[in-house]
Every structure is written in C-alpha cells, then in structure tokens.
Design a protein around this motif. Structure first.
Motif, PDB file in Angstrom:
ATOM      1  N   ASP A  38       0.869  -1.169   0.000  1.00 51.52           N
ATOM      2  CA  ASP A  38       0.000   0.000   0.000  1.00 51.52           C
ATOM      3  C   ASP A  38       0.912   1.226   0.000  1.00 51.52           C
ATOM      4  O   ASP A  38       1.602   1.480   0.996  1.00 51.52           O
ATOM      5  CB  ASP A  38      -0.897   0.001   1.235  1.00 51.52           C
ATOM      6  CG  ASP A  38      -1.920   1.130   1.222  1.00 51.52           C
ATOM      7  OD1 ASP A  38      -1.656   2.171   0.588  1.00 51.52           O
ATOM      8  OD2 ASP A  38      -2.977   0.978   1.872  1.00 51.52           O
ATOM      9  N   ARG A  40       0.440   4.207   0.446  1.00 51.84           N
ATOM     10  CA  ARG A  40       0.096   5.232   1.432  1.00 51.84           C
ATOM     11  C   ARG A  40       0.714   4.955   2.793  1.00 51.84           C
ATOM     12  O   ARG A  40       0.883   5.883   3.592  1.00 51.84           O
ATOM     13  CB  ARG A  40      -1.434   5.309   1.570  1.00 51.84           C
ATOM     14  CG  ARG A  40      -2.161   5.652   0.268  1.00 51.84           C
ATOM     15  CD  ARG A  40      -3.663   5.444   0.393  1.00 51.84           C
ATOM     16  NE  ARG A  40      -3.987   4.037   0.689  1.00 51.84           N
ATOM     17  CZ  ARG A  40      -5.216   3.575   0.883  1.00 51.84           C
ATOM     18  NH1 ARG A  40      -6.240   4.423   0.821  1.00 51.84           N
ATOM     19  NH2 ARG A  40      -5.426   2.301   1.142  1.00 51.84           N
ATOM     20  N   ASN A 230       3.441   7.487  -4.606  1.00 51.69           N
ATOM     21  CA  ASN A 230       3.074   8.411  -3.527  1.00 51.69           C
ATOM     22  C   ASN A 230       3.867   9.713  -3.526  1.00 51.69           C
ATOM     23  O   ASN A 230       3.731  10.513  -2.596  1.00 51.69           O
ATOM     24  CB  ASN A 230       3.199   7.707  -2.163  1.00 51.69           C
ATOM     25  CG  ASN A 230       4.638   7.324  -1.830  1.00 51.69           C
ATOM     26  OD1 ASN A 230       5.592   7.973  -2.235  1.00 51.69           O
ATOM     27  ND2 ASN A 230       4.793   6.247  -1.069  1.00 51.69           N
ATOM     28  N   SER A 318      -4.550   3.295  -9.603  1.00 50.30           N
ATOM     29  CA  SER A 318      -5.509   4.137  -8.884  1.00 50.30           C
ATOM     30  C   SER A 318      -6.803   4.203  -9.689  1.00 50.30           C
ATOM     31  O   SER A 318      -6.844   3.822 -10.856  1.00 50.30           O
ATOM     32  CB  SER A 318      -4.941   5.547  -8.663  1.00 50.30           C
ATOM     33  OG  SER A 318      -4.676   6.175  -9.903  1.00 50.30           O
ATOM     34  N   ALA A 320      -9.901   6.774 -10.816  1.00 53.07           N
ATOM     35  CA  ALA A 320     -10.463   8.129 -10.941  1.00 53.07           C
ATOM     36  C   ALA A 320      -9.630   9.179 -10.209  1.00 53.07           C
ATOM     37  O   ALA A 320     -10.171  10.037  -9.512  1.00 53.07           O
ATOM     38  CB  ALA A 320     -11.905   8.146 -10.446  1.00 53.07           C
ATOM     39  N   GLY A 321      -8.322   9.101 -10.342  1.00 55.29           N
ATOM     40  CA  GLY A 321      -7.462  10.120  -9.757  1.00 55.29           C
ATOM     41  C   GLY A 321      -7.288  10.054  -8.263  1.00 55.29           C
ATOM     42  O   GLY A 321      -6.669  10.928  -7.663  1.00 55.29           O
ATOM     43  N   GLN A 322      -7.817   9.011  -7.616  1.00 58.25           N
ATOM     44  CA  GLN A 322      -7.653   8.861  -6.169  1.00 58.25           C
ATOM     45  C   GLN A 322      -6.219   8.418  -5.859  1.00 58.25           C
ATOM     46  O   GLN A 322      -5.523   7.903  -6.717  1.00 58.25           O
ATOM     47  CB  GLN A 322      -8.639   7.822  -5.631  1.00 58.25           C
ATOM     48  CG  GLN A 322     -10.096   8.165  -5.837  1.00 58.25           C
ATOM     49  CD  GLN A 322     -11.010   7.022  -5.416  1.00 58.25           C
ATOM     50  OE1 GLN A 322     -10.567   6.046  -4.845  1.00 58.25           O
ATOM     51  NE2 GLN A 322     -12.304   7.160  -5.718  1.00 58.25           N
ATOM     52  N   PRO A 323      -5.764   8.624  -4.610  1.00 60.89           N
ATOM     53  CA  PRO A 323      -4.433   8.122  -4.242  1.00 60.89           C
ATOM     54  C   PRO A 323      -4.343   6.619  -4.472  1.00 60.89           C
ATOM     55  O   PRO A 323      -5.301   5.888  -4.234  1.00 60.89           O
ATOM     56  CB  PRO A 323      -4.331   8.462  -2.746  1.00 60.89           C
ATOM     57  CG  PRO A 323      -5.264   9.609  -2.549  1.00 60.89           C
ATOM     58  CD  PRO A 323      -6.395   9.385  -3.508  1.00 60.89           C
ATOM     59  N   SER A 324      -3.199   6.181  -4.943  1.00 60.08           N
ATOM     60  CA  SER A 324      -3.014   4.773  -5.246  1.00 60.08           C
ATOM     61  C   SER A 324      -3.084   3.922  -3.975  1.00 60.08           C
ATOM     62  O   SER A 324      -2.492   4.255  -2.953  1.00 60.08           O
ATOM     63  CB  SER A 324      -1.659   4.553  -5.924  1.00 60.08           C
ATOM     64  OG  SER A 324      -1.406   3.187  -6.111  1.00 60.08           O
ATOM     65  N   LYS A 325      -3.809   2.796  -4.066  1.00 59.09           N
ATOM     66  CA  LYS A 325      -3.938   1.876  -2.941  1.00 59.09           C
ATOM     67  C   LYS A 325      -3.028   0.662  -3.082  1.00 59.09           C
ATOM     68  O   LYS A 325      -2.919  -0.130  -2.139  1.00 59.09           O
ATOM     69  CB  LYS A 325      -5.389   1.390  -2.825  1.00 59.09           C
ATOM     70  CG  LYS A 325      -6.395   2.473  -2.497  1.00 59.09           C
ATOM     71  CD  LYS A 325      -7.798   1.883  -2.411  1.00 59.09           C
ATOM     72  CE  LYS A 325      -8.832   2.954  -2.084  1.00 59.09           C
ATOM     73  NZ  LYS A 325     -10.198   2.382  -2.031  1.00 59.09           N
ATOM     74  N   ASP A 357     -13.743  -1.517  -5.176  1.00 58.96           N
ATOM     75  CA  ASP A 357     -13.945  -0.295  -5.957  1.00 58.96           C
ATOM     76  C   ASP A 357     -14.425  -0.589  -7.368  1.00 58.96           C
ATOM     77  O   ASP A 357     -14.990   0.284  -8.032  1.00 58.96           O
ATOM     78  CB  ASP A 357     -12.630   0.495  -6.034  1.00 58.96           C
ATOM     79  CG  ASP A 357     -12.145   0.943  -4.670  1.00 58.96           C
ATOM     80  OD1 ASP A 357     -12.956   1.502  -3.921  1.00 58.96           O
ATOM     81  OD2 ASP A 357     -10.967   0.719  -4.341  1.00 58.96           O
TER      82      ASP A 357
END
Length: 381
Positions: A38, A40, A230, A318, A320-325, A357
């Motif tokens: 992850d 993040r 990140n 990722s 829709a532009g969200q932070p990569s999980k 998702d």
C-alpha cells in the motif's frame, strides 16, 4: 485452565495473496516473487516467494524420520528478500529521474534509434532489432527504447544515475521485519572507484538500462514503484496491522514509518508517470490493462548468464485520480519477457486489491410514481 491468546491481524489482503500465488504458480517456470504494498502506508498486501512449501508438513502424521527427511529439501530461500537480480528496464525509472532532474536532457528532444548504438569499440543493441525510429522521452519510456537511454544516459552522466539509484534506496535493505534481507548492489563510478577500478563507456550504457552490476530484490522493486505512486516516500514495509487481546485490549497498532524521501520536481514526477501510463496504455505493458483502472507500470527483461532471462514488471494503480492503494513488483525467474510473463500477474493482484472499488454500483431505486390527483374516468371531480 487454558486462556485465549491474543489475535494477530495482518495487513495481507487474502484475495491479493491468492492471486499472486496462483499467478506465479501458473507462470512459465513457477519460480520468482510477488510483493504488493500500500503506497500510502507501506503495509504489505501480498508477499509470495516460489518455490515454496506447505508449513503443515511440520505437523507430522508419519514417522519422525520421514518428517526430518522432508525437512532437508525445503526450498527455504526467500526470493522476495534474498534474491538479487539485475533490474533490467524497470531501472529506467531511476535513469529517467536522473535525465529529467539534471537539466541536460529535454523531454521533447528526440533520439534516433536504428536498433543499435555504436559505442566505438562495441555495438550495443536495442531490444527491438528493427529500431524505434525517432523517440522523445514519453515514447522512449513507453516503448522501453534502449538506444534512447544509451544516448541520454551519457548526457546525464553515470554519477547522476548512481546518485538517484541511492536516492531510490538501492543498495540498502527495506527494513521489513523478516530475517536475512539482502541489500542488492549499487553500480556506478563512485562504487567502482571504491574498488580501485576503472569506469568505461560500456559501463555507463549498461547502467542506464539496469544491466551490469546493479542488483535489486523484488522487495526493493516494490518500494521503488510505491515511491513513484506516492510522490517519493519510502515507508518501512510492515505486515502486522495490530495485536488484540481476547478482552479487547489492543497490545500493538502499527503506524506508517517514513524512512526516506526522493525529492524530484513536480514536472519530473508528472513526466515519469505519463511515461509509465503510456507503457500500459500503448507500450510494452498492455497485458496489465484493467478496465476502469489507471495503471502505471514498467516491464523489464534482465539478462541472465546462467540461462533464460528473468522477467520483471512493476506497477501501481488508482481509480479516478484517487491516491493509489496498491503498488506491485513481479519477478518471474527465467520468464524471459516482463510483458508476457510478469504483467498479467500484476494485473490480477491489482484487480484483487481494488475489487471493492470495481464492483458495479447498484442503480438508485426508482422513485415511486406520483399518485394522480385526477378523478377516474366517468367520475365527477
């Protein structure tokens, strides 16, 4: 009287772990490693080393002697942490940082690739013998053009490439709490000088494309691509989320731990990500495409003097532009081509992590029809 022990909650995603195991088992050789993180936090989502063994074999059902004999042939080598391999073209991520940060290479400047590079005393080939023609940075990374990196690697200079190799934490363990992790090897002029040896033009060309003496573990490769996802942060990888006693008291809760950071210009990160996106959308990593997911990756084929080449693929994803999980590194020993051997495994792991998702959202319930206030036919209002 027996007392219930504490529960250990792992960070491992069971679906991603299963996808990684199944993908590696079905690969051409069934040997290699998969590490998913992850980006993040540094939490380990999947961790596979093959060949492996079933821990249940230690619960002996036969004679003790049979168990001991089986123990002698256990494949205990942890490929993910102890296997060190030339990174091949996944290293072009590091070289790209050196090219773009140094200011000596313009991203729109084109290099002509006829399929080889004449270094004077020796001709160095591009993986595509036909050549790529005229390529600028994005296309050079997307199509993994060796000649582009031969030419511009010299312009950036081997010291700059070595500098960013260290910035991306090659040559040092990631610090995960598992035994006997190896550090790989940083290859460059200062490392060579420390051995009181010379540096040649061929060394620069090999360095630029991740060949020569550079060595990387799959764990380090996962950390590298997670840092791209990140914005340059390297976390200490961890796999225990928390430990909770039977009475509910929490004994341990792990938190993200930053160990270092690569500082690159925003424009450099943007160009590297654009190139990695093109790798998957139209370049060598198209086997990793996944509908509804933005995947950024890099294929690699590492030359192996002991047999068939090793296959690499690193990627992050990722929605829709969200932070990569999720960021994942896949190595298939003797798999030959990262595009065909390693990229599909990474795709399966990414799909497993993002499964919630990717589930189609249920359509909203239809609003109840409004009751008509008109009088029924034939009845006076």
């Amino acid at each position: 009287k027996w007392v219930p022990g504490a529960d250990i909650f792992l960070t491992i995603d069971s679906k991603a772990q299963a996808a990684a195991e199944e993908g590696l088992q079905k690969s051409a050789t069934g040997k290699g490693a998969v590490v998913a993180l992850d980006p993040r936090t540094g939490a380990v989502l999947a961790f596979v080393s093959m060949p492996d063994y079933d821990p249940n074999m230690f619960v002996m059902s036969g004679s003790e002697k049979e168990g001991l004999e089986a123990g002698k042939i256990l494949p205990e080598f942890n490929v993910a942490l102890q296997g060190t391999y030339p990174p091949g073209s996944i290293y072009k991520i590091v070289t790209s940082a050196a090219l773009l940060e140094g200011g000596r290479v313009r991203p729109d400047e084109k290099v002509h690739c006829p399929g080889f590079y004449d270094a004077g005393s020796r001709v160095f080939k591009c993986w595509d013998k036909k050549g790529h023609g005229n390529v600028a940075f994005i296309e050079g990374l997307a199509r993994s053009c060796d000649v582009y990196y031969y030419v511009n690697g010299q312009r950036a200079g081997p010291l700059a490439i070595e500098k960013y190799s260290r910035a991306f934490r090659l040559g040092v363990p990631t610090g995960i709490a598992l035994p006997d992790e190896r550090s790989g090897n940083v290859f460059g002029p200062s490392a060579r000088a420390a051995k009181k040896s010379y540096w040649f033009i061929g060394d620069t060309l090999n360095l630029a494309i991740g060949q020569g003496e550079t060595l990387m573990t799959p764990m380090q490769a996962a950390g590298m691509i997670a840092a791209v996802a990140n914005g340059g942060i390297f976390h200490r990888p961890y796999y225990v989320d928390r430990i909770v006693r039977s009475d509910g008291q929490q004994l341990l809760k792990n938190k993200p731990e930053e160990v270092s950071r690569v500082k690159l210009k925003d424009s450099t990160w943007a160009l590297i990500r654009a190139g990695l996106g093109s790798v998957v959308s139209e370049g060598t990593g198209q086997a990793a495409k996944l509908s509804g997911v933005e995947i950024y990756g890099k294929t690699g084929t590492a030359q192996n003097p002991h047999g068939k080449d090793h296959a690499w693929f690193v990627a992050y994803a990722s929605i829709a532009g969200q932070p990569s999980k999720v960021a994942v590194a896949v190595l298939v020993e003797h798999g030959e081509h990262g595009a065909s051997a390693a990229a599909p495994i990474a795709r399966s792991v990414i799909e497993a992590v993002l499964r919630a998702d990717l589930k189609p959202k249920a359509p909203p319930a239809a609003a109840p029809a409004e009751k008509s206030t008109a009088a029924p036919a034939g009845v006076a209002a």
